[in-house]
Design a protein around this motif. Structure first.
Motif, PDB file in Angstrom:
ATOM      1  N   ASN A 131       0.813  -1.217   0.000  1.00 19.20           N
ATOM      2  CA  ASN A 131       0.000   0.000   0.000  1.00 19.20           C
ATOM      3  C   ASN A 131       0.846   1.265   0.000  1.00 19.20           C
ATOM      4  N   ASP A 132       1.960   1.219   0.781  1.00 21.00           N
ATOM      5  CA  ASP A 132       2.864   2.374   0.795  1.00 21.00           C
ATOM      6  C   ASP A 132       3.408   2.606  -0.597  1.00 21.00           C
ATOM      7  N   ASN A 135       0.717   4.035  -2.769  1.00 22.23           N
ATOM      8  CA  ASN A 135       0.426   5.410  -2.350  1.00 22.23           C
ATOM      9  C   ASN A 135       1.498   6.376  -2.825  1.00 22.23           C
ATOM     10  N   ARG A 221     -11.998   5.744  -5.238  1.00 22.25           N
ATOM     11  CA  ARG A 221     -10.769   6.305  -4.705  1.00 22.25           C
ATOM     12  C   ARG A 221     -10.375   7.582  -5.440  1.00 22.25           C
ATOM     13  N   THR A 222      -9.918   8.553  -4.673  1.00 25.11           N
ATOM     14  CA  THR A 222      -9.415   9.779  -5.292  1.00 25.11           C
ATOM     15  C   THR A 222      -7.959   9.980  -4.852  1.00 25.11           C
ATOM     16  N   SER A 225      -7.381  10.170  -1.115  1.00 24.53           N
ATOM     17  CA  SER A 225      -7.875   9.104  -0.241  1.00 24.53           C
ATOM     18  C   SER A 225      -6.835   8.589   0.743  1.00 24.53           C
ATOM     19  N   CYS A 226      -5.568   8.826   0.416  1.00 23.41           N
ATOM     20  CA  CYS A 226      -4.497   8.199   1.176  1.00 23.41           C
ATOM     21  C   CYS A 226      -4.483   8.688   2.629  1.00 23.41           C
ATOM     22  N   TYR A 227      -4.499   7.704   3.565  1.00 25.71           N
ATOM     23  CA  TYR A 227      -4.586   8.032   4.990  1.00 25.71           C
ATOM     24  C   TYR A 227      -3.212   8.359   5.546  1.00 25.71           C
ATOM     25  N   ARG A 228      -2.239   7.513   5.247  1.00 22.63           N
ATOM     26  CA  ARG A 228      -0.904   7.737   5.782  1.00 22.63           C
ATOM     27  C   ARG A 228      -0.286   8.962   5.115  1.00 22.63           C
TER      28      ARG A 228
END
Ligand SMILES: Nc1ncnc2c1ncn2[C@@H]1O[C@H](COP(=O)(O)OP(=O)(O)O)[C@@H](O)[C@H]1O
Ligand SMILES: Nc1ncnc2c1ncn2[C@@H]1O[C@H](COP(=O)(O)OP(=O)(O)O)[C@@H](O)[C@H]1O
Ligand SMILES: [Mg+2]
Ligand SMILES: [Mg+2]
Lengths: 258, 272, 280
Positions: A131-132, A135, A221-222, A225-228
Motif C-alpha cells: 500500500n505504501d 500510495n 478512490r481519489t 484518499s491516502c490516509y498515511r
C-alpha cells in the motif's frame, strides 16, 4: 510458499524511512552498479546491500538472495565467458571454444552488476508494504491509481502463481510425470503442457481480484484518499544525499585503475 | 504395505510432524482427521514421496520413499488433490485419461482397454472438454484418470471439499468400490459423517502428533481425543453421548431408531 | 431492504439461465442462508445482489434488483459497496495488501473515511472478529482461517448494513467454521447487520441462520424459516441436499409412529425428542 520480496514487518531505521527515500536509495544503488566497471566498487556495493539488509534486520533474506542470485550467475558467467572472443587467449578447447582474459573480466563484471543491482530492489520490496508503494506512486509520483494498483497486484501475484505452479507440479509428479528428472531439456518439455492449468487458474484469480477490488470501492478512490502521510525528515535527507554520493563515486570508480 | 517408523518432518525450522509411526495393511480404508494445520496434507505428501522425512522412514510395499523417485511411486499410488484443476491438463476427457495411462504403460491395446473401461465406469463422453464440466465432474475426471492406472493405494486429500453432497457421495461410492476390489484407501476428510460412513480406521492428528489410531467407532467414543483435536463428532454420536448410559455404541440413524423403538416398546410393556 | 423482481440472467457464453425468474425480498436484520447443489446459481445470485452482475459480467439481464430502492443496474458495484460488504470464496484473490492493518485500511481509504475516524474503525473491526493480535502481521504468514477472518474484518470496517458471504468456510475445519458462524451471529444480533450467506453445509445453516433459501437450476425452490425448509427433507433429498442426521432421525421416528412433534434441527432438540419418547 514465500518469495524473495514478501513484506517482512519491522521497526528498523530503514523501515521508518519515507518509502520514497527507500525506493530512491535502492534505485540509485542499482544504477550505480550499472555505471561502474570497477570490480572493487561492485563488490563494495554487494557488501553495502548486505549491510543494509542487516540494518533492516533481514540479513537472512539478504544471504538467501545472494545465494540464489549466485546460482543463477554461474549460468550467466559461463555464457558470457564463451561469448566474448576478444583479448588474450587463456585456454583453447575443441569445437573452437576459447576462453579469453577479456571474457573472464567482463563476465565477472556482469555477474557482480547483476547481483549488486538486483539485490537492493528485492530488499527494498521486502521492507516496503504494497500500500505504501502504491500510495507513493500515486501521491508523490502522480501515477494514476489504476496503474499503481495493477503494478502492486502483479507483485503480489508472483508468489501466488509460484505456489500454484508448485502445486501443479506436485499433482503431476504424483501421477507419474517425471518432473523430478535432472535433464533440463526433458524437464522443460514436460513442464510446457502444465501452462494450461496455470493459465486457467491465473485467469480466474485475476478476474476474482478485479471483482474484489471493485466491490471494496476501487472506483471511489481519489488522489486524496491516502490516509498515511509521508513526511520527509533529516534521516531521509541524509539517505538521499548518501544515494547521490554513491552514484557519483560509481562514475569516478571507472577512472581509478586497479 | 505402508509402514511409517518414527517419522519427523519440518519445512523450515518448526516441527510439522513429530514421531509418527503406523502401519496400514493392504485393503484397509483409513481416514486421517484433524484441525486445519494439524499436518494432514504434509503426512499425505510424505506417503507418496513428494516429501521425504527429516528423520525416520516411510516404506511403501517395501520401498523406502527416501530412495525412490515420486514418479516411480506413482505406479503404485494414486493421489487425488483437493483441486482437480491442478491435475487436468488436456483438452478432452479421453486425452486426460490417456495422459496418465501413457506415462506409466506402453502396451497400446492394454491402454485402450483401460480407457474404455474407465469411460464406461464413470459415464463420461470421450470428447467433452474438461473445462466445460462442473467442478464436481472435473473432480470425478481427476479420480478417473488415477483409477485408470489401477494403483494399489489411493490417497485422497480432502477430495470432497467444495463439492455438494451428491457429488461428494458419487466420489465416495467410487472410492468404496475400489476399496472393495482391494485398493488400499487413505483419505483426509473434514466431514465426520462421511468418515463414519466410509472409513474403517481413523488416524487423528493434532499439532503434528498422532494422538489416536484405531477403529472408527472406537475413536469417535474418545471424547478427550476429539476435544484435543477440535473435532466435532458425528451428530448421532453426540446425541448418544448426551443421552448417556444405554446409548453406547450408537452411530447411525438406523441403530438409533432401532434402539429408541426397543426402549419405547419396553416402556409401554412396563406401563401395561 | 433488498428487493429482487423477476430476475433472469444468462452469462454471455452460458448454455442456460444461471438465474431464472428470481423473486425475493430480504428484510433488515435477516440472517439468510442460501444453499443448493453446485451450479444451482448461488454465486450468480450474490453477484446480482452486489452489482457484479450486470456490471462485470455481460449477458442477458431481465428484471430488477433494488437495494434500499436503488436499482443495481444504474449503480456501480463500488458505489453499492457502501451498503453491501462482500466476502468471496477464494481468499487469495480477496486480499490486496501485505500487512493485516493495510488490508483493513484499503477500503477505508477508498471510501475517503475521515482520518480522525480511521484508527477507531480499524481497531473495532479487528476486535469484532477477534484478531486484534494479528494487526501488524504479514498476511503471507497467516493460516487460511486467519485470512478468512481478516477478509471479514476488512469488510466490517466499512460498516456495511448488509454482509454477503459466498461459502466463507469452505476451507475451514468444522470447529473453525462454527467459530466463524458465531461471529456472524454476533454481528447479526448485536449490531443489526443483515447477513446473507451461501453455504453447502446445511448443518451450519440450521444451527445459525434464521431463514434458508434453496436454489436449484437457477430457480428458488424453497424459501422459508429454517424449520419450514428442513421440514421438507424429502424434497431436499430429491434435489441432492442432505439434511442433518437428527432430522432424518426425527423423520424415521415419525414414520414409526412413536413421535408426533415437529422436526428436529439440532442435537439439543433431538435429545429432548428422544427423552420425551423413552422417559416417563
Ligand atoms: N510448503 C510449506 N512450507 C512451510 N510450512 C508449511 C508448508 N505447508 C504447510 N506448512 C505448515 O505445516 C503445518 C501443517 O500443514 P498441513 O499439512 O497443510 O496441514 P493440514 O493439511 O492438516 O491442514 C502448518 O502449520 C502449515 O503452516
Ligand atoms: N462466467 C461464467 N460464464 C458462463 N457461465 C457461467 C459463468 N459462471 C457461472 N456460470 C454458469 O452459471 C450457472 C450457475 O453458476 P453459479 O452461480 O456459479 O452456481 P453455484 O454458485 O450455485 O455453484 C452454472 O451452470 C455455471 O456453469
Ligand atoms: Mg490440508
Ligand atoms: Mg458458487
Amino acid at each position: 510458499m514465500r518469495s524473495f520480496f514478501d513484506y517482512i514487518p519491522g521497526n528498523s531505521f530503514l523501515h521508518r524511512l519515507n518509502p520514497l527515500s527507500r525506493i530512491f536509495l535502492s534505485f540509485m544503488i542499482s544504477i550505480a552498479c550499472f555505471s561502474s566497471k570497477s570490480h572493487l566498487f561492485l563488490l563494495l556495493m554487494i557488501l553495502l546491500n548486505l549491510v543494509l539488509a542487516a540494518l533492516a534486520g533481514i540479513l537472512n533474506r539478504g544471504m538467501e538472495l545472494l545465494k540464489n542470485l549466485s546460482k543463477f550467475s554461474v549460468f550467466i558467467f559461463v555464457l558470457q565467458v564463451l561469448f566474448v572472443r576478444r583479448g588474450e587467449v587463456l585456454l583453447e578447447m575443441p569445437f573452437n571454444i576459447i576462453i579469453t582474459e577479456d571474457g573472464i573480466s567482463t563476465a565477472i563484471i556482469i555477474v557482480l552488476r547483476l547481483i549488486g543491482a538486483t539485490m537492493p530492489l528485492a530488499l527494498m520490496l521486502s521492507i516496503t508494504q504494497m500500500n505504501d508503494l502504491s500510495n507513493i506512486l500515486v501521491v508523490k509520483l502522480k501515477i494514476p491509481y489504476k496503474y499503481a494498483f495493477a503494478f502492486t497486484t502483479a507483485l503480489r501475484f508472483i508468489p501466488i502463481f509460484a505456489s500454484e505452479m508448485s502445486a501443479i507440479i506436485e499433482a503431476q509428479v504424483s501421477r507419474g510425470v517425471q518432473l523430478d528428472t535432472k535433464n533440463i531439456f526433458k524437464k522443460t518439455r514436460l513442464i510446457l503442457p502444465l501452462c494450461l492449468p496455470l493459465l486457467i487458474t491465473s485467469m480466474k484469480k485475476i478476474e476474482g481480484s478485479a471483482i474484489s477490488a471493485e466491490i471494496r470501492g476501487f472506483y471511489l478512490r481519489t488522489g486524496e484518499s491516502c490516509y498515511r502521510k509521508y513526511f520527509i525528515n533529516w534521516n531521509d535527507v541524509g539517505v538521499l544525499l548518501f544515494a547521490v554520493i554513491l552514484f557519483i563515486s560509481a562514475v569516478f570508480s571507472n577512472n581509478i585503475k586497479l | 504395505m505402508i509402514r511409517l517408523q518414527n517419522v519427523c518432518f519440518n519445512y523450515d525450522r518448526d516441527r510439522t510432524l513429530t514421531d509418527i509411526s503406523f502401519h496400514i495393511n493392504k485393503g484397509e480404508f483409513a481416514a486421517i482427521i484433524g484441525a486445519n494445520g494439524a499436518g494432514k496434507s504434509t503426512l499425505c505428501r510424505l506417503l507418496n514421496g513428494l516429501l521425504k522425512p527429516s528423520s525416520g522412514s516411510v516404506e511403501i510395499n517395501g520401498l523406502d520413499t527416501g530412495h525412490t523417485k515420486s514418479s516411480v511411486l506413482a505406479r503404485q499410488i494414486g493421489f487425488l488433490f483437493q483441486n482437480p484443476d491442478r491435475q487436468i491438463c488436456r483438452n478432452t476427457v479421453a486425452e486426460e485419461i490417456l495422459f496418465g495411462l501413457e506415462l506409466l504403460y506402453k502396451d497400446r491395446e492394454f491402454i485402450a482397454e483401460r480407457l474404455e473401461k474407465v469411460l464406461s465406469m464413470f459415464g463420461f463422453s470421450a470428447e467433452d472438454n474438461p473445462f466445460n464440466l462442473s467442478r464436481g465432474e472435473r473432480q470425478r475426471l481427476a479420480l478417473a484418470s488415477l483409477i485408470a492406472v489401477e494403483p494399489e493405494i489411493l490417497i485422497l486429500d480432502e477430495p470432497t471439499t467444495g463439492l455438494d453432497y451428491k457429488e461428494c457421495i458419487e466420489i465416495m461410492e467410487i472410492v468404496r468400490e475400489m476399496n472393495k476390489k482391494g485398493t488400499t484407501v487413505i483419505m483426509v476428510c473434514h466431514d465426520m459423517e462421511v468418515v463414519l460412513d466410509y472409513a474403517e480406521r481413523v488416524l487423528v492428528l493434532s499439532g503434528g502428533k498422532l494422538i489416536a489410531d484405531g477403529e472408527t467407532r472406537s475413536v469417535f467414543c474418545m471424547n478427550d481425543v476429539l476435544e484435543q483435536a477440535s473435532l466435532i463428532p458425528p451428530q448421532m454420536a453426540s446425541l448418544a453421548g448426551r443421552l448417556g448410559s444405554g446409548f453406547e455404541d450408537v452411530f447411525t440413524v438406523e441403530e438409533m431408531t432401532e434402539l429408541i423403538l426397543e426402549k419405547s416398546n419396553e416402556k409401554r410393556r412396563v406401563e401395561v | 431492504m433488498i428487493k429482487i423482481s423477476n430476475l433472469t440472467f444468462r452469462y454471455k457464453d452460458g448454455r442456460k439461465n444461471a438465474l431464472d425468474n428470481i423473486n425475493l425480498s430480504i428484510n433488515k436484520g435477516d440472517f439468510l442462508g442460501i444453499t443448493g447443489t453446485s451450479g444451482a446459481g448461488k454465486t450468480s445470485l450474490t453477484y446480482a445482489i452486489n452489482g457484479v452482475i450486470p456490471h462485470h459480467y455481460n449477458g442477458d439481464y431481465y428484471g430488477s434488483v433494488r437495494i434500499e430502492g436503488e436499482d443495481t443496474f444504474d449503480t456501480s458495484p463500488s458505489a453499492l459497496s457502501l451498503k453491501i460488504g462482500s466476502v468471496f470464496q477464494d481468499i487469495d484473490t480477496q486480499l490486496v495488501s501485505s500487512v493485516v492493518e493495510d488490508e483493513i485500511l484499503y477500503g477505508l481509504e477508498n471510501f475517503s473515511v475521515p482520518a480522525v475516524e480511521i484508527e477507531q474503525r480499524i481497531s473495532s473491526a479487528l476486535e469484532a472478529v477477534g484478531i486484534s493480535s494479528l494487526r501488524y502481521r504479514s498476511i503471507e504468514s497467516l493460516s487460511g482461517g486467519q485470512k478468512q477472518k481478516v477478509a471479514l474484518a476488512a469488510i466490517l470496517a466499512l460498516r456495511p448494513k448488509i454482509l454477503l458471504l459466498d461459502e466463507p468456510t469452505s476451507e475451514l475445519d468444522p470447529e473453525s467454521s462454527v467459530q466463524f458462524y458465531r461471529i456472524l451471529r454476533e454481528l447479526n444480533e448485536n449490531h443489526g447487520i443483515t447477513i446473507i450467506v451461501v453455504e453447502q453445509k446445511i448443518m451450519l445453516l440450521s444451527e445459525f441462520a434464521k431463514n434458508i433459501l434453496v436454489m436449484d437450476t437457477g430457480k428458488i425452490v424453497i424459501n422459508g424459516s429454517v424449520r419450514e425448509v428442513i421440514d421438507r427433507s424429502s424434497l431436499l433429498e430429491e434435489i441432492g441436499i442432505n439434511c442433518p442426521r437428527v432430522t432424518s432421525l426425527s423423520n424415521r421416528l415419525k414414520e414409526e409412529g412413536v413421535y408426533t412433534g415437529s422436526v428436529c434441527i439440532n442435537v439439543e432438540e433431538a435429545e429432548k425428542m428422544v427423552r420425551s419418547i423413552i422417559d416417563d
